[in-house]
Design a protein around this motif. Sequence first.
Motif: not given
Length: 268
Positions: A197-203, A236-245
């Motif tokens: 998200v915005n270049g930052e690794l989340r998953q 399915g998705t692995p861990a690390g999901v989070g909000p987008i704005r």
Amino acid sequence: MRIARFVHPGSPSAPSGVAWGAVEGPPNAPAERLTVAAITEHPFGPIAFTGDRWALADVRLLAPILPSKVVAIGKNYVDHVKEMGGDAAPTIPVIFLKPSTSVIGTSDVIRLPATSERVDFEAELAIVIGRPGKDITRENAMSYVLGYTCANDVTARDQQQSDGQWARAKGYDSFCPIGPWIETVLDPTDLQITARVNGELRQDSRTSLMVHDIPALIAFMSSVMTLLPGDVILTGTPAGVGPIRDGDRVDVEIEGIGTLSNPVQAKK
């Protein structure tokens, strides 16, 4: 072969419009070195080329398929089950449907509904079905696959928790980005899958960590419903999901396929 669906500017032999095509060039080459060669009709049979070819930069990629249905899997990575508060992964696949109207392509906008206070990204490997099948055996399952693409199972998390079922939370228009194309020659058993998200690794995970593997998923789903050419299965998705704005950009990248990239906007 990388199968794309795109809008092209036209040629002496073809007016501008929508076409299927094969993306040509080295797998890791930048977009400016890639071309797309138009194919006749559709990719669910022998591939024949029209002779028309454009630089990838001169076309607009669309969702690589318009499925009759999107069948998705929940809780298929143990680490994601735990981050959502669960104790153990389910012994049989948890399936749900996303409407075809939720499908968008790479570069298309994910629109955040005003009715949700939290919308999450979920990076996933997607399977594209290549021929009709019902009650498919695990042993024959892979012969029904056309190829694979990247997907983002966008979810209104607050509504998923409050509704008691997932149709609204998973079903908004633009909540199923897929793309950028379908890779037809790929071993999906152990691929890196990431989300930024915005270049930052989340998953950052691997498809080898799925609880239920691809043959098992296809066999199970086809025991419930007939699978048709072009249907999409989200694995399915692995861990690390989070909000987008509003203003974010989400990039889902899968090894051997490419990157699905979508801007995020609040729905006006």
